[in-house]
Design a protein around this motif. Structure first.
Motif, mmCIF file in Angstrom:
data_model
loop_
_atom_site.group_PDB
_atom_site.id
_atom_site.type_symbol
_atom_site.label_atom_id
_atom_site.label_comp_id
_atom_site.label_asym_id
_atom_site.label_seq_id
_atom_site.Cartn_x
_atom_site.Cartn_y
_atom_site.Cartn_z
ATOM 1 N N GLY A 1 0.797 -1.220 0.000
ATOM 2 C CA GLY A 1 0.000 0.000 0.000
ATOM 3 C C GLY A 1 0.827 1.266 0.000
ATOM 4 N N VAL A 2 2.030 1.204 -0.568
ATOM 5 C CA VAL A 2 2.860 2.406 -0.705
ATOM 6 C C VAL A 2 3.095 2.654 -2.194
ATOM 7 C CG1 VAL A 2 3.925 2.056 1.546
ATOM 8 C CG2 VAL A 2 5.055 1.144 -0.490
ATOM 9 N N MET A 3 3.888 3.689 -2.504
ATOM 10 C CA MET A 3 4.143 4.035 -3.894
ATOM 11 C C MET A 3 5.596 3.782 -4.255
ATOM 12 S SD MET A 3 1.310 5.013 -5.275
ATOM 13 C CE MET A 3 1.896 5.789 -6.786
ATOM 14 N N ALA A 4 5.803 3.459 -5.507
ATOM 15 C CA ALA A 4 7.154 3.426 -6.071
ATOM 16 C C ALA A 4 7.380 4.731 -6.817
ATOM 17 C CB ALA A 4 7.318 2.237 -7.008
ATOM 18 N N VAL A 5 8.565 5.297 -6.656
ATOM 19 C CA VAL A 5 8.958 6.529 -7.337
ATOM 20 C C VAL A 5 10.206 6.212 -8.153
ATOM 21 C CG1 VAL A 5 9.726 8.914 -7.052
ATOM 22 C CG2 VAL A 5 8.041 7.942 -5.463
ATOM 23 N N THR A 6 10.195 6.563 -9.420
ATOM 24 C CA THR A 6 11.352 6.277 -10.258
ATOM 25 C C THR A 6 11.833 7.562 -10.925
ATOM 26 O OG1 THR A 6 12.228 4.790 -11.973
ATOM 27 C CG2 THR A 6 9.953 5.565 -12.261
ATOM 28 N N VAL A 7 13.142 7.756 -10.930
ATOM 29 C CA VAL A 7 13.752 9.029 -11.338
ATOM 30 C C VAL A 7 14.687 8.794 -12.523
ATOM 31 C CG1 VAL A 7 15.155 10.987 -10.599
ATOM 32 C CG2 VAL A 7 13.668 9.809 -8.944
ATOM 33 N N ASP A 8 14.494 9.549 -13.591
ATOM 34 C CA ASP A 8 15.373 9.427 -14.760
ATOM 35 C C ASP A 8 15.123 10.616 -15.680
ATOM 36 O OD1 ASP A 8 16.772 8.472 -17.152
ATOM 37 O OD2 ASP A 8 16.565 6.461 -16.324
ATOM 38 N N HIS A 9 16.174 11.085 -16.362
ATOM 39 C CA HIS A 9 15.974 12.124 -17.377
ATOM 40 C C HIS A 9 15.572 11.516 -18.718
ATOM 41 C CE1 HIS A 9 19.952 10.894 -18.696
ATOM 42 N NE2 HIS A 9 20.474 11.276 -17.539
ATOM 43 N N HIS A 10 15.700 10.213 -18.834
ATOM 44 C CA HIS A 10 15.255 9.449 -20.018
ATOM 45 C C HIS A 10 16.012 9.781 -21.292
ATOM 46 C CE1 HIS A 10 12.060 7.059 -18.205
ATOM 47 N NE2 HIS A 10 11.808 8.118 -17.455
ATOM 48 N N ARG A 11 17.201 10.369 -21.166
ATOM 49 C CA ARG A 11 18.063 10.605 -22.322
ATOM 50 C C ARG A 11 19.188 9.574 -22.404
ATOM 51 N NH1 ARG A 11 14.996 13.208 -25.821
ATOM 52 N NH2 ARG A 11 14.473 15.346 -25.227
ATOM 53 N N GLY A 12 19.170 8.608 -21.518
ATOM 54 C CA GLY A 12 20.167 7.547 -21.554
ATOM 55 C C GLY A 12 21.427 7.909 -20.803
ATOM 56 N N SER A 13 22.035 6.910 -20.163
ATOM 57 C CA SER A 13 23.308 7.133 -19.488
ATOM 58 C C SER A 13 24.447 7.073 -20.494
ATOM 59 C CB SER A 13 23.505 6.106 -18.368
ATOM 60 O OG SER A 13 23.433 4.789 -18.876
ATOM 61 N N GLU A 14 25.653 7.291 -20.006
ATOM 62 C CA GLU A 14 26.791 7.441 -20.910
ATOM 63 C C GLU A 14 27.027 6.208 -21.797
ATOM 64 O OE1 GLU A 14 27.459 6.070 -16.952
ATOM 65 O OE2 GLU A 14 26.943 8.096 -17.579
ATOM 66 N N GLU A 15 26.853 5.020 -21.236
ATOM 67 C CA GLU A 15 27.135 3.808 -22.012
ATOM 68 C C GLU A 15 26.015 3.446 -22.989
ATOM 69 O OE1 GLU A 15 25.317 2.266 -18.087
ATOM 70 O OE2 GLU A 15 26.604 3.911 -18.751
ATOM 71 N N GLN A 16 24.926 4.226 -22.961
ATOM 72 C CA GLN A 16 23.801 3.971 -23.864
ATOM 73 C C GLN A 16 23.758 4.941 -25.051
ATOM 74 O OE1 GLN A 16 20.694 4.317 -20.994
ATOM 75 N NE2 GLN A 16 21.187 2.372 -20.028
ATOM 76 N N GLN A 17 24.753 5.800 -25.156
ATOM 77 C CA GLN A 17 24.767 6.773 -26.242
ATOM 78 C C GLN A 17 25.274 6.115 -27.537
ATOM 79 O OE1 GLN A 17 23.222 9.605 -25.629
ATOM 80 N NE2 GLN A 17 22.998 8.832 -23.523
ATOM 81 N N PRO A 18 24.989 6.719 -28.692
ATOM 82 C CA PRO A 18 25.432 6.140 -29.971
ATOM 83 C C PRO A 18 26.925 5.828 -29.977
ATOM 84 C CG PRO A 18 23.925 7.953 -30.379
ATOM 85 C CD PRO A 18 24.192 7.958 -28.895
ATOM 86 N N GLY A 19 27.249 4.643 -30.480
ATOM 87 C CA GLY A 19 28.633 4.215 -30.550
ATOM 88 C C GLY A 19 29.105 3.434 -29.348
ATOM 89 N N TRP A 20 28.269 3.358 -28.290
ATOM 90 C CA TRP A 20 28.651 2.629 -27.089
ATOM 91 C C TRP A 20 27.936 1.281 -27.039
ATOM 92 C CZ3 TRP A 20 32.259 4.324 -23.428
ATOM 93 C CH2 TRP A 20 32.779 5.594 -23.668
ATOM 94 N N GLU A 21 28.425 0.436 -26.125
ATOM 95 C CA GLU A 21 28.016 -0.973 -26.090
ATOM 96 C C GLU A 21 26.523 -1.163 -25.900
ATOM 97 O OE1 GLU A 21 29.059 -5.054 -23.541
ATOM 98 O OE2 GLU A 21 30.005 -3.131 -23.008
ATOM 99 N N TYR A 22 25.895 -0.347 -25.056
ATOM 100 C CA TYR A 22 24.496 -0.577 -24.693
ATOM 101 C C TYR A 22 23.532 0.353 -25.433
ATOM 102 C CZ TYR A 22 26.400 -3.533 -21.035
ATOM 103 O OH TYR A 22 27.069 -4.529 -20.358
ATOM 104 N N HIS A 23 23.982 0.917 -26.527
ATOM 105 C CA HIS A 23 23.091 1.783 -27.299
ATOM 106 C C HIS A 23 22.012 0.967 -28.009
ATOM 107 C CE1 HIS A 23 21.638 5.121 -29.607
ATOM 108 N NE2 HIS A 23 21.898 4.504 -30.748
ATOM 109 N N ASP A 24 20.778 1.475 -27.932
ATOM 110 C CA ASP A 24 19.639 0.829 -28.591
ATOM 111 C C ASP A 24 18.974 1.860 -29.498
ATOM 112 O OD1 ASP A 24 17.274 -0.363 -29.382
ATOM 113 O OD2 ASP A 24 16.734 -1.098 -27.395
ATOM 114 N N PRO A 25 19.147 1.753 -30.795
ATOM 115 C CA PRO A 25 18.594 2.775 -31.699
ATOM 116 C C PRO A 25 17.074 2.819 -31.711
ATOM 117 C CG PRO A 25 19.507 0.934 -32.949
ATOM 118 C CD PRO A 25 19.928 0.730 -31.525
ATOM 119 N N THR A 26 16.419 1.790 -31.203
ATOM 120 C CA THR A 26 14.951 1.796 -31.210
ATOM 121 C C THR A 26 14.370 2.767 -30.192
ATOM 122 O OG1 THR A 26 14.669 -0.007 -29.605
ATOM 123 C CG2 THR A 26 14.957 -0.624 -31.927
#
Length: 219
Positions: free
Chosen positions: A69-94
């Motif tokens: 009976g409590v809430m979950a709060v999730t925080v993110d700027h949703h622009r991706g972290s450093e390893e998710q940017q183009p050219g990095w291992e965890y980048h997802d173009p979708t």
């Protein structure tokens, strides 16, 4: 002597939604996170996640929160972290917004929660973690740090959110690797800092997921 109680597990449909969601957390570590969240939710305070990405782990926190009976709060700027940017291992173009040419995981996150039936259990804070933490006024029962893995970002997440943990609240840190060959060291360094502060006692470890309980002042 009776056997120790089995750790709580999510319902099959919740686990299926977790496994179907886009993200990186393995199932076994997800189950360890869920067990920690169920215990922390008994404090009757919000459960906070730093690093939403597409909502894979948010599903587990939201289900644990719903049960108590409590809430979950999730925080993110949703622009991706450093390893998710183009050219990095965890980048997802979708998950790149074609109009602005930048990552935007927020629409995928919303679809993830909708598919899991957990939209009403989550407050999504869209912004940078230190800025949101500075605005936060109350105590929380759990802080799950799984955001950017540079020292700058991991340290800011720890310094911003750990002070909001209530006594007996849980600090959960993902991707903690003592050996640099296994992964980045920033989460490991904030983990060591938390232990060295005297404010935390480690209560559980499952591979790279470490769970610490706030047992004193001094963060």
């Amino acid at each position: 002597m009776s056997a120790p109680a089995a750790p709580p597990v999510p319902q099959p449909e919740v686990l299926a939604a977790f496994e179907a969601a886009k993200g990186f957390m393995p199932v076994d570590e997800g189950l360890a996170l869920y067990a920690a969240a169920v215990g922390a939710a008994e404090l009757g305070l919000p459960l906070v996640e730093v690093g939403t990405y597409c909502g894979r782990s948010t599903i587990l926190l939201a289900d644990a929160a719903r049960t108590a009976g409590v809430m979950a709060v999730t925080v993110d700027h949703h622009r991706g972290s450093e390893e998710q940017q183009p050219g990095w291992e965890y980048h997802d173009p979708t998950v790149v917004d074609p109009e602005v040419g930048r990552m935007d995981t927020l629409p995928t996150f919303r679809r993830t929660l909708h598919a899991a039936g957990l939209e009403d259990q989550v407050v999504a804070m869209v912004g940078r973690s230190p800025q949101v933490a500075a605005l936060w006024q109350g105590s929380v029962g759990l802080v799950f740090i799984d955001g950017g893995h540079t020292d700058e970002h991991a340290t800011a997440d720890y310094e911003g959110w750990a002070p909001h943990l209530a006594p007996e609240g849980l600090l959960v840190i993902h991707d903690v690797f003592a050996d640099p060959a296994d992964g980045g060291q920033a989460p490991y360094r904030i983990y060591r800092r938390a232990l060295a502060s005297g404010a935390f006692t480690e209560v559980a470890v499952h591979r790279s997921l470490h769970v610490l309980r706030r047992t004193g002042p001094g963060i």
